[in-house]
Design a protein around this motif. Structure first.
Motif, PDB file in Angstrom:
ATOM      1  N   VAL A  13       0.841  -1.189   0.000  1.00  0.00           N
ATOM      2  CA  VAL A  13       0.000   0.000   0.000  1.00  0.00           C
ATOM      3  C   VAL A  13       0.877   1.239   0.000  1.00  0.00           C
ATOM      4  N   GLU A  14       0.634   2.154  -0.943  1.00  0.00           N
ATOM      5  CA  GLU A  14       1.395   3.388  -1.029  1.00  0.00           C
ATOM      6  C   GLU A  14       0.560   4.546  -0.502  1.00  0.00           C
ATOM      7  N   SER A  41      -1.360   8.020  -0.123  1.00  0.00           N
ATOM      8  CA  SER A  41      -2.089   8.789  -1.122  1.00  0.00           C
ATOM      9  C   SER A  41      -1.382  10.109  -1.391  1.00  0.00           C
ATOM     10  N   HIS A  49      -5.475  -0.122   6.903  1.00  0.00           N
ATOM     11  CA  HIS A  49      -5.294   0.347   5.532  1.00  0.00           C
ATOM     12  C   HIS A  49      -5.372   1.875   5.460  1.00  0.00           C
ATOM     13  N   LYS A 109      -2.210   3.484   6.655  1.00  0.00           N
ATOM     14  CA  LYS A 109      -1.086   3.383   5.717  1.00  0.00           C
ATOM     15  C   LYS A 109      -1.264   4.276   4.500  1.00  0.00           C
ATOM     16  N   ILE A 110      -2.509   4.401   4.030  1.00  0.00           N
ATOM     17  CA  ILE A 110      -2.748   5.099   2.769  1.00  0.00           C
ATOM     18  C   ILE A 110      -2.865   6.606   2.947  1.00  0.00           C
ATOM     19  N   GLU A 111      -3.274   7.057   4.131  1.00  0.00           N
ATOM     20  CA  GLU A 111      -3.519   8.486   4.344  1.00  0.00           C
ATOM     21  C   GLU A 111      -2.780   8.959   5.603  1.00  0.00           C
ATOM     22  N   ASN A 141      -9.598   5.552  -2.919  1.00  0.00           N
ATOM     23  CA  ASN A 141      -8.302   4.913  -2.697  1.00  0.00           C
ATOM     24  C   ASN A 141      -8.136   4.431  -1.261  1.00  0.00           C
ATOM     25  N   MET A 142      -8.930   4.935  -0.348  1.00  0.00           N
ATOM     26  CA  MET A 142      -8.845   4.485   1.041  1.00  0.00           C
ATOM     27  C   MET A 142      -9.659   3.230   1.297  1.00  0.00           C
ATOM     28  N   HIS A 193      -8.810   0.209  -3.612  1.00  0.00           N
ATOM     29  CA  HIS A 193      -7.689   1.125  -3.803  1.00  0.00           C
ATOM     30  C   HIS A 193      -6.786   0.730  -4.963  1.00  0.00           C
TER      31      HIS A 193
END
Length: 455
Positions: free
Chosen positions: A2-3, A5, A32, A35-37, A295-296, A301
């Motif tokens: 997971v990258e 945002s 998640h 990690k993403i935001e 994406n979250m 995502h």
């Protein structure tokens, strides 16, 4: 992997979002989001810790402690809680093991089934998905009704989805197919939604759209350990807009029972109405604004950007369909984008064969590519003439056979009959040959080469 945002999400209520879900799914979705935001990481990890201390998932807690970014928000390892949760899990497991032993000694199928389910549930709450699936499989052998079997399949789907093992999700959903007629709409819809998730993960968006839009409103949030009604609305709408033409989108999204789900997502409903009303610029701006939130999502995502791109491409094709030529600047303005970006998008569509057109780079116009009418006409004439000739030869052959009365009238083998000196020829019924026995010189014989001349 997971990258984080690249676009910040404003006004997103993490706590309200997390309360929609139950079980390990809530924990996984919070992790998640963290990690993403990055801007929501502190809140997400705080809620994650609050959820974990009431559960048994020590494995997830230790996994998070091994992540340096997560450890900053979680603080030092709480050894006391980890040991206490491990003891509680072991005690619950031992209790069900005793029940299982008693059930086997008394040969009580229901008691055995309940004990296996209890052991599997403890394993699932401790984060041991493979062990949970093993005991769900054992409990299946002691089911006495379709409802019992369906319940086990749904529990197994829940554990498989948490492990991202969507091949097993598809497998368990397929096992439930023969019993669908005996299940109510809520249970059927859970299987449809689960299959839709598997198709979404496999990038089979059209199949996913059909499954999500077939979910009945009766399901609601009853399956929130895997998917909620809001998720069904989001996944179903995006997949439908990305893979169906405008007429099909209107039928599915405005006239079917799926409209009840779409009403749960006002922003997505507005985008849908704008696309159906050909207000593409407003719709594209709405999708771009919605993309960070998409994406979250735990399951969306990886494909949210692709789905939004597919929707944009389908809208471009729909926009161009009534024209012979159109200026790319007008298209860029209609889609609220720049001229170079519109030109590259149209060029990509042409290269993929989705748009039968050509670009005049000097005048910045898009022209319909006219088909070779003469070549196409010749091709069709050749195909029709070849088909006609083949059918005519077959018809003449059949007519000649009928005219000469050359036909097999019995199911018996002709091997012995064709040999005039064989006993079979002498004993075969005269009625087989119109002129009498095989030795009768009056029997009609097909003229030599009558079929060869036709071929």
């Amino acid at each position: 992997e997971v990258e984080p945002s690249s676009k910040a999400v404003s006004g997103f209520d993490v706590e309200s979002y997390a309360t929609r879900y139950a079980g390990n799914t809530r924990l996984l979705r919070l992790r998640h989001i963290a990690k993403i935001e990055p801007s929501l990481a502190a809140t997400a990890y705080q809620l994650l810790v609050q959820e974990m201390i009431h559960g048994l998932n020590v494995a997830l807690y230790k996994e998070l402690q091994a992540d340096a970014a997560a450890r900053e928000h979680l603080g030092p390892l709480n050894e006391a809680w980890a040991e206490e949760a491990t003891r509680r899990g072991a005690a619950e497991n031992d209790s069900f093991e005793v029940q299982l032993s008693h059930g086997k000694s008394s040969a009580a199928k229901e008691a055995i089934r309940q004990a296996y389910l209890g052991i599997a549930d403890v394993a699932y709450r401790r984060g041991d998905g493979p062990l949970a699936l093993r005991y769900f499989s054992r409990a299946r052998d002691y089911c006495t009704t379709h409802q019992h079997a369906a319940d086990i399949f749904l529990r197994a789907i829940q554990a498989s989805a948490d492990m991202r093992s969507f091949a097993q999700v598809t497998n368990y959903a397929a096992k439930a197919d023969p019993m669908m007629d005996a299940l109510d709409a809520d249970i059927k819809s859970r299987f449809s939604a689960s299959s839709g998730l598997a198709k979404l993960d496999d990038c089979q968006y059209h199949a996913a759209a059909k499954l999500f839009t077939s979910v009945a409103p009766e399901m609601g949030d009853s399956f929130n350990s895997v998917i909620t009604a809001d998720d069904v609305a989001t996944y179903g709408t995006l997949c439908t807009l990305a893979t169906c033409d405008r007429a099909e989108c209107r039928r599915v999204l405005e006239q079917s029972a799926f409209k009840n789900f779409l009403s749960l997502k006002p922003q997505l409903q507005e985008i849908t109405q704008q696309i159906l009303a050909t207000r593409y610029g407003e719709a594209m701006r709405g999708l771009d604004a919605l993309l960070p939130e998409l994406n979250m999502d735990l399951y969306l995502h990886r494909c949210a950007t692709e789905l939004v791109g597919m929707i944009r491409e389908r809208c471009i094709m729909q926009y161009f369909s009534p024209y012979l030529s159109v200026h790319l600047g007008s298209m860029a303005e209609a889609f609220a984008t720049s001229l170079p970006e519109m030109e590259s998008t149209v060029a990509a569509l042409i290269m993929k064969g989705n748009l039968a057109a050509r670009i005049d780079s000097e005048k910045k116009t898009l022209h319909v590519r006219e088909a070779e009418q003469r070549a196409e006409s010749y091709r069709r004439v050749l195909e029709l003439s070849s088909s006609y000739l083949s059918e005519m030869k077959a018809l003449l052959l059949r007519l000649s056979c009928k005219q000469q009365d050359f036909a097999v009238r019995n199911k018996h083998s002709m091997m012995g009959v064709l040999d005039s000196g064989s006993p079979a020829a002498a004993s075969y019924p005269d009625a087989f040959y119109p002129g009498g026995n095989m030795q009768d010189s009056d029997a009609p014989v097909p003229p030599s080469g009558f079929a060869d001349g036709l071929m």
